[in-house]
Design an enzyme around this catalytic site. Structure first.
Site, short mmCIF file in Angstrom:
data_model
loop_
_atom_site.label_atom_id
_atom_site.label_comp_id
_atom_site.label_asym_id
_atom_site.label_seq_id
_atom_site.Cartn_x
_atom_site.Cartn_y
_atom_site.Cartn_z
N ARG A 15 21.59 -15.83 -30.05
CA ARG A 15 22.27 -15.55 -28.79
C ARG A 15 22.26 -16.81 -27.93
O ARG A 15 21.52 -17.75 -28.18
CB ARG A 15 21.56 -14.42 -28.05
CG ARG A 15 21.76 -13.06 -28.66
CD ARG A 15 20.93 -11.98 -27.97
NE ARG A 15 19.50 -12.13 -28.24
CZ ARG A 15 18.57 -11.33 -27.74
NH1 ARG A 15 18.90 -10.35 -26.91
NH2 ARG A 15 17.28 -11.52 -28.04
N LYS A 73 15.84 -15.75 -24.29
CA LYS A 73 14.44 -15.41 -24.54
C LYS A 73 13.51 -16.32 -23.75
O LYS A 73 13.90 -17.35 -23.24
CB LYS A 73 14.12 -15.50 -26.03
CG LYS A 73 14.82 -14.45 -26.88
CD LYS A 73 14.47 -13.02 -26.43
CE LYS A 73 13.04 -12.64 -26.69
NZ LYS A 73 12.72 -11.27 -26.26
N TYR A 92 14.92 -13.52 -20.03
CA TYR A 92 13.87 -12.53 -20.31
C TYR A 92 12.56 -13.30 -20.40
O TYR A 92 12.44 -14.26 -21.17
CB TYR A 92 14.12 -11.81 -21.64
CG TYR A 92 15.28 -10.84 -21.62
CD1 TYR A 92 15.23 -9.70 -20.83
CD2 TYR A 92 16.41 -11.05 -22.40
CE1 TYR A 92 16.29 -8.79 -20.80
CE2 TYR A 92 17.47 -10.16 -22.39
CZ TYR A 92 17.40 -9.04 -21.58
OH TYR A 92 18.45 -8.14 -21.56
N HIS A 94 9.04 -11.51 -20.00
CA HIS A 94 7.98 -10.67 -20.58
C HIS A 94 6.60 -11.29 -20.37
O HIS A 94 5.80 -11.42 -21.30
CB HIS A 94 8.24 -10.43 -22.07
CG HIS A 94 9.56 -9.76 -22.35
ND1 HIS A 94 9.82 -8.46 -21.95
CD2 HIS A 94 10.68 -10.20 -22.97
CE1 HIS A 94 11.05 -8.13 -22.33
NE2 HIS A 94 11.59 -9.17 -22.93
N GLU A 116 14.26 -8.59 -17.23
CA GLU A 116 13.72 -7.26 -17.54
C GLU A 116 13.10 -6.55 -16.35
O GLU A 116 12.85 -5.34 -16.42
CB GLU A 116 12.71 -7.34 -18.69
CG GLU A 116 11.35 -7.93 -18.35
CD GLU A 116 11.30 -9.43 -18.44
OE1 GLU A 116 10.20 -9.99 -18.30
OE2 GLU A 116 12.37 -10.07 -18.65
N SER A 132 18.70 -3.09 -24.41
CA SER A 132 17.99 -1.86 -24.78
C SER A 132 18.90 -0.94 -25.59
O SER A 132 18.47 -0.29 -26.54
CB SER A 132 17.49 -1.14 -23.52
OG SER A 132 16.52 -1.90 -22.85
N ASP A 196 8.92 12.28 -23.91
CA ASP A 196 8.91 11.53 -22.67
C ASP A 196 8.05 12.27 -21.66
O ASP A 196 7.78 13.47 -21.81
CB ASP A 196 10.34 11.36 -22.13
CG ASP A 196 10.47 10.18 -21.17
OD1 ASP A 196 10.81 9.07 -21.62
OD2 ASP A 196 10.20 10.37 -19.97
N SER A 218 5.54 14.16 -23.46
CA SER A 218 4.76 13.11 -24.11
C SER A 218 3.28 13.24 -23.74
O SER A 218 2.80 12.64 -22.78
CB SER A 218 5.29 11.74 -23.69
OG SER A 218 4.66 10.72 -24.41
N LEU A 238 8.93 1.67 -21.99
CA LEU A 238 8.92 0.44 -21.20
C LEU A 238 8.43 0.74 -19.79
O LEU A 238 8.90 1.67 -19.15
CB LEU A 238 10.32 -0.17 -21.12
CG LEU A 238 10.45 -1.37 -20.18
CD1 LEU A 238 9.79 -2.60 -20.79
CD2 LEU A 238 11.90 -1.65 -19.84
N ILE A 267 7.58 -4.43 -28.54
CA ILE A 267 6.53 -5.33 -29.00
C ILE A 267 6.45 -6.57 -28.12
O ILE A 267 5.39 -7.17 -27.96
CB ILE A 267 6.75 -5.72 -30.49
CG1 ILE A 267 5.59 -6.55 -31.03
CG2 ILE A 267 8.08 -6.43 -30.68
CD1 ILE A 267 4.26 -5.84 -31.04
N ASP A 268 7.59 -6.98 -27.51
CA ASP A 268 7.54 -8.15 -26.64
C ASP A 268 6.79 -7.86 -25.34
O ASP A 268 6.48 -8.77 -24.57
CB ASP A 268 8.93 -8.71 -26.34
CG ASP A 268 9.94 -7.65 -25.95
OD1 ASP A 268 9.53 -6.51 -25.66
OD2 ASP A 268 11.15 -7.96 -25.92
N VAL A 297 9.81 -6.89 -34.82
CA VAL A 297 10.58 -8.06 -34.40
C VAL A 297 10.77 -8.02 -32.89
O VAL A 297 11.18 -7.00 -32.33
CB VAL A 297 11.95 -8.10 -35.12
CG1 VAL A 297 12.82 -9.23 -34.57
CG2 VAL A 297 11.74 -8.28 -36.62
N ALA A 298 10.47 -9.14 -32.24
CA ALA A 298 10.49 -9.16 -30.78
C ALA A 298 11.88 -9.38 -30.19
O ALA A 298 12.08 -9.16 -28.99
CB ALA A 298 9.54 -10.25 -30.26
#
Length: 370
Positions: A15, A73, A92, A94, A116, A132, A196, A218, A238, A267-268, A297-298
């Protein structure tokens, strides 16, 4: 303002922070833009496409010398040496899951604006939503791939077939990621359970899917029961800016059938499964723990850069223009969405969620910009 668009260096990240259309908007507003050589190639944009709208093409060093750097990223350690006081990094970040990056940005006085954590007028996350949506849809796509026996899976077809039970998909989290995961899983014919903590959101999901999705509150008990039976379990929780909570225990994973698949989308932000110990890459996307395949995979949307870049920049262009036109302080004062995206400012940590996650000092942005 001089704006730089460097090439992403994260593994298999094709990207790019700005399309030629976004660059054209910035230049039309009176700004200069320098794009690193071949930064947009993976997303289908040539250097000529950028020069046609008035951009300069340069090296990574030149792109990073800009007053504002627009990325996709978070900066990697190899890029920390570019940091300097007052520069704006718009991407982003994180930070809650990356104390090393946080420390480097604070030490150098970088103004970090995180996609984010930017909160829109309706309370949503407008700059996170496009990715997302893609990540949610792809989570089922990659999950079905690794359920296939040649890829190490149990050999389960989620759609089943005549006289054979359909596969079970459990989605933890009913936000944008979870909704889109459920949408694709239902379309494939799977038995889908979504969990949820928001009863109203579950009611909305139940009505939207007309009873085709099992909705559950949840709770630890419900999560464990649903994940144990799942062929594919998808983490989709999230908390903006904060580290993701650990919701699925090793004990639960151990009860899943060998060859089942976990896709931990956040995971990120640290991931929600106790057994998702590290992020993987598109080159080597999975590992096996307790007999279960883990896909962590992040940068999931990086696998579809053409779609992802256009979706992302449609959301990031407006705030980028305002920051470039007004400067970070004035832009944050005038726009709540931008203010909520400012995570670091002049050596201060201005995101409470990040500060709480990393146990660092929080300074309200208003105290710094007046």
């Amino acid at each position: 303002m001089l704006i730089g668009i460097p090439k992403e260096i994260k593994n298999q990240e094709e990207r790019v922070g700005a399309t030629p259309s976004m660059v054209a908007s910035l230049i039309s507003a009176g700004h200069e833009v320098i794009v690193e050589h071949k930064a947009g190639t993976g997303s289908g944009f040539t250097d000529a496409d950028y020069t046609a709208v008035g951009a300069q093409i340069g090296s990574a060093d030149e792109a990073w010398q800009a007053e504002m750097v627009i990325k996709v990223k978070e900066p990697l350690e190899a890029e920390y040496h570019y940091f300097r006081p007052g520069m704006i990094i718009y991407t982003y970040l994180h930070l809650a899951a990356d104390p090393q990056l946080t420390a480097a940005m604070l030490e150098k006085g970088v103004m970090g604006v995180a996609y984010e954590t930017m909160v829109g007028r309706n309370g949503g996350l407008p700059l996170l939503a496009p990715m997302s949506e893609i990540a949610g849809r792809m989570s089922v796509q990659v999950g079905t791939h690794f359920l296939e026996e040649p890829h190490g899976g149990k050999g389960r077809l989620l759609a089943g077939t005549t006289g054979v039970a359909r596969g079970k998909v459990t989605v933890i989290g009913a936000g944008t990621v979870g909704f889109n995961a459920a949408k694709i899983a239902v379309g494939l014919g799977a038995q889908v359970t979504i969990l949820d903590i928001n009863a109203s959101r579950l009611e909305y999901i139940d009505n939207l899917f007309d009873g085709k999705v099992q909705t559950l509150m949840s709770t630890p008990h419900n999560i464990a029961a649903a994940v144990e039976k799942a062929d594919l379990a998808i983490g989709a929780v999230l908390i903006p800016g904060a580290k993701a909570p650990t919701l699925v225990t090793t004990e639960t994973i151990d009860k899943m059938e060998d060859g089942s698949v976990i896709v931990d989308v956040p995971i990120d932000q640290g991931g929600i499964f106790e057994t998702t110990t590290h992020a993987t890459t598109h080159d080597d996307p999975v590992y096996v723990s307790h007999g279960v395949i883990h896909y962590t995979v992040a940068n999931i949307p990086g696998a579809v850069p053409k779609t992802a870049t256009e979706a992302l920049t449609s959301a990031t262009t407006g705030p980028a223009l305002k920051i470039a036109n007004l400067g970070i302080a004035a832009a944050a004062k005038s726009d709540h969405e931008i203010a909520t995206g400012v995570n670091t400012y002049d050596g201060n940590l201005t995101s409470r969620a990040v500060a709480d996650s990393l146990k660092l000092t929080y300074t309200p942005l208003d105290d710094l910009i007046g």
